[in-house]
Design an enzyme around this catalytic site. Structure first.
Site, mmCIF file in Angstrom:
data_model
loop_
_atom_site.group_PDB
_atom_site.id
_atom_site.type_symbol
_atom_site.label_atom_id
_atom_site.label_comp_id
_atom_site.label_asym_id
_atom_site.label_seq_id
_atom_site.Cartn_x
_atom_site.Cartn_y
_atom_site.Cartn_z
ATOM 1 C CE LYS A 184 52.634 91.080 64.926
ATOM 2 N NZ LYS A 184 53.313 90.891 66.214
ATOM 3 C CG ASP A 197 54.826 87.806 65.014
ATOM 4 O OD1 ASP A 197 54.693 88.196 66.175
ATOM 5 O OD2 ASP A 197 54.066 86.938 64.521
HETATM 6 P P1 NDP Z 1 58.994 81.706 65.502
HETATM 7 O O1 NDP Z 1 58.697 81.726 64.057
HETATM 8 O O2 NDP Z 1 60.386 81.904 65.965
HETATM 9 O O3 NDP Z 1 58.476 80.315 66.124
HETATM 10 C C1 NDP Z 1 57.147 79.946 66.042
HETATM 11 C C2 NDP Z 1 56.997 78.572 66.646
HETATM 12 O O4 NDP Z 1 55.620 78.279 66.803
HETATM 13 C C3 NDP Z 1 57.580 77.471 65.775
HETATM 14 O O5 NDP Z 1 58.051 76.424 66.566
HETATM 15 C C4 NDP Z 1 56.371 77.025 64.967
HETATM 16 O O6 NDP Z 1 56.433 75.669 64.525
HETATM 17 C C5 NDP Z 1 55.250 77.171 65.975
HETATM 18 N N1 NDP Z 1 54.011 77.467 65.257
HETATM 19 C C6 NDP Z 1 53.750 78.532 64.464
HETATM 20 N N2 NDP Z 1 52.527 78.443 63.934
HETATM 21 C C7 NDP Z 1 52.014 77.289 64.397
HETATM 22 C C8 NDP Z 1 50.784 76.643 64.213
HETATM 23 N N3 NDP Z 1 49.818 77.170 63.420
HETATM 24 N N4 NDP Z 1 50.588 75.477 64.869
HETATM 25 C C9 NDP Z 1 51.538 74.937 65.653
HETATM 26 N N5 NDP Z 1 52.752 75.503 65.855
HETATM 27 C C10 NDP Z 1 52.968 76.656 65.244
HETATM 28 O O7 NDP Z 1 58.014 82.780 66.170
HETATM 29 P P2 NDP Z 1 58.163 83.549 67.547
HETATM 30 O O8 NDP Z 1 58.744 82.643 68.563
HETATM 31 O O9 NDP Z 1 58.799 84.849 67.279
HETATM 32 O O10 NDP Z 1 56.641 83.861 67.912
HETATM 33 C C11 NDP Z 1 55.827 82.948 68.650
HETATM 34 C C12 NDP Z 1 54.610 83.669 69.200
HETATM 35 O O11 NDP Z 1 55.049 84.739 70.053
HETATM 36 C C13 NDP Z 1 53.693 84.324 68.173
HETATM 37 O O12 NDP Z 1 52.356 84.263 68.638
HETATM 38 C C14 NDP Z 1 54.156 85.768 68.164
HETATM 39 O O13 NDP Z 1 53.147 86.654 67.710
HETATM 40 C C15 NDP Z 1 54.450 85.961 69.640
HETATM 41 N N6 NDP Z 1 55.339 87.072 69.949
HETATM 42 C C16 NDP Z 1 56.595 87.133 69.412
HETATM 43 C C17 NDP Z 1 57.428 88.185 69.726
HETATM 44 C C18 NDP Z 1 58.839 88.233 69.256
HETATM 45 O O14 NDP Z 1 59.589 89.083 69.753
HETATM 46 N N7 NDP Z 1 59.276 87.373 68.368
HETATM 47 C C19 NDP Z 1 56.966 89.293 70.571
HETATM 48 C C20 NDP Z 1 55.660 89.097 71.162
HETATM 49 C C21 NDP Z 1 54.881 88.019 70.812
HETATM 50 P P3 NDP Z 1 56.666 75.348 62.972
HETATM 51 O O15 NDP Z 1 58.131 75.554 62.751
HETATM 52 O O16 NDP Z 1 56.241 73.919 62.813
HETATM 53 O O17 NDP Z 1 55.804 76.296 62.195
#
Ligand code: NDP
Length: 444
Positions: free
Chosen positions: A125, A165
């Site tokens: 990671k 991510d």
């Molecule tokens: P994105 O960057 O596409 O989206 C993240 C979302 O979560 C945004 O809406 C963001 O809002 C919100 N968010 C992030 N940090 C916070 C926070 N501290 N508090 C509140 N809201 C928050 O990320 P992903 O969708 O790719 O990833 C989301 C989750 O899924 C993560 O935990 C990641 O590790 C996990 N994941 C992702 C994979 C992938 O293929 N992408 C695979 C497996 C797991 P804002 O815009 O306001 O920050």
């Protein structure tokens, strides 16, 4: 004191000030104890002692020049956690909260998750405390190029294959792939997954985590005689995972009613308009308030948490520890039947306990969100074979992998006498895959 308790104390003493890492290790160690009575050789060979210690943690300076000509300095990380079953594999996160603790927790989880996929992928990671929000394209590109200038010597298509991510999507992966190729001459640049299909990206990769989460949750609901059909589904996050989860829920006849970001959430009682959501978040890159303005009848709640909205199924898809005890209590009180974790470690330990005590189906992230890394594994295969598979081919393979994960975690949970404890099932099944590979390779 038991072996696993002692080990946890040593981990905490050796890595002070890393709360997320301690939390992830504690959760796993607490469930692995029953293995060691059956398989004491794992203790003799210090398999778990070795597994909790990353093979390597690289930390580096990322200097870059912003749009105003100011020099900015961020910190980058890559943890190469465990290579027992294949090259290090795991995403890159750009978010101000990124620290060594966050990257180590994610790398540890990733190692076990990749074990569950059945693919030859080790765990890794990476990331940076860089905040892409509000940055221009040129600034994001400058940052990505500098990040790779520091990282390129440590990664490669057979050694360490990063992906996206939080804060890292196809645009950032594209900039990093371009710079990697320029520095190394490695064509066609299979070193990253999550690339655009124009240069080797797999169809179905953007959808894979969200779709995989819903396939797995549907399978678990099916085992209890239920399905997504007609169910109200609360989703947190409004990124890649959340939006594609909402899309698949809709396709299966469910009704996704919320999405959120770090400022608040949208509640759309009649069901989210997925096309509108994609337009706002993926194309226009706007905040969720734009959804309320465009969709009559929807509401925007500033600052609230989606867990207060009554639902049948909850899918946390934003970030770690976003589902606190009060949220879990509200879900239970309002009759929620299942929780599937799209994010990594979104539920706090207290919340997991509440779900389990109240008999909810609880699918932990390391199983439930493994669809993303699985299709990344398929992207690596396509790159090596110089092939590009159809969307249907990838989606069918994804469904098969998620079914395989459900089978493994439920069988492990049954074998170890706690058939409804899928946290235990996922941890044990993931551990065994990695542990047996480590045993076979001796003390390395
Ligand atoms: P994105 O960057 O596409 O989206 C993240 C979302 O979560 C945004 O809406 C963001 O809002 C919100 N968010 C992030 N940090 C916070 C926070 N501290 N508090 C509140 N809201 C928050 O990320 P992903 O969708 O790719 O990833 C989301 C989750 O899924 C993560 O935990 C990641 O590790 C996990 N994941 C992702 C994979 C992938 O293929 N992408 C695979 C497996 C797991 P804002 O815009 O306001 O920050």
């Amino acid at each position: 004191m038991s072996y696993t308790h002692e080990l946890l104390e040593r981990v905490i003493a050796r890595s002070p000030g890393e709360p997320e890492f301690h939390q992830a290790v504690r959760e796993v160690l607490e469930t692995l104890a029953p293995i060691f009575t059956k398989r004491p050789e794992y203790i003799r060979w210090k398999i778990l002692d070795r597994m909790v210690e990353p093979e390597r943690l690289i930390s580096f300076r990322v200097p870059w020049v912003d749009g105003q000509g100011e020099v900015q300095v961020n910190r980058g990380y890559r943890v190469q956690y465990n290579s027992a079953i294949g090259p290090y594999k795991g995403g890159i996160r750009f978010h101000p909260s990124v620290s060594a603790s966050v990257i180590k927790f994610l790398g540890f989880e990733q190692t076990l998750k990749n074990g569950l996929t059945g693919l030859p992928l080790g765990g890794g990671k990476g990331g940076s405390d860089f905040d892409p929000k509000g940055k221009t394209d040129a600034e994001v590109m400058a940052f990505c190029h500098s990040f790779i200038n520091a990282l390129y010597r440590y990664i490669g298509s057979d050694t360490d294959v990063p992906a996206g991510d939080i804060g890292v999507g196809a645009r950032e992966v594209g900039y990093m792939t371009g710079q990697y190729k320029r520095l190394t001459g490695n064509l066609p640049g299979g070193v990253f997954t999550g690339k655009a299909p124009a240069f080797g990206g797999s169809l179905g990769r953007p959808q894979a985590t969200g779709y995989g989460l819903v396939y797995l949750t549907e399978d678990l609901l099916g085992r209890k005689g239920q399905s997504f059909k007609g169910k109200k589904v609360v989703i947190s996050g409004a990124g890649n995972v959340a939006i594609y989860a909402a899309e698949k829920v809709t396709q299966l006849g469910g009704i996704p009613i919320t999405v959120s970001d770090s400022s608040g959430y949208i509640y759309d009682a009649g069901g989210l308009d997925i096309a509108l959501l994609k337009e706002i978040k993926f194309n226009r890159k706007e905040r969720l308030t734009a959804y309320k303005e465009a969709k009559p009848g929807s509401e925007y709640k500033a600052g609230g948490l989606v867990w207060e909205v009554p639902c049948d199924v909850a899918l946390p898809c934003a970030t770690q520890n976003e589902l606190p005890k009060a949220g879990a209590e509200a879900l239970v009180k309002n009759g929620c039947k299942a929780v599937g974790e799209g994010a990594n470690m979104p539920s706090t330990p207290e919340s997991v306990e509440i779900f389990q005590k109240n008999g909810l189906i609880f699918a932990p992230g390391k199983a439930a969100n493994a669809g993303g890394v699985s299709v990344s594994g398929l992207e690596m295969s396509q790159n090596s074979m110089r092939q590009a598979w159809s969307f249907e081919q990838v989606d069918t393979a994804l469904q098969g992998i998620m079914k395989g994960i459900v089978r493994q975690i439920t069988e492990a949970a049954e074998t170890y006498g706690q058939p409804d404890n899928l946290v235990l099932g996922a941890n044990i099944a993931g551990f065994l895959r990695v542990a047996d590979a480590m045993m076979g390779q001796g003390v390395v």
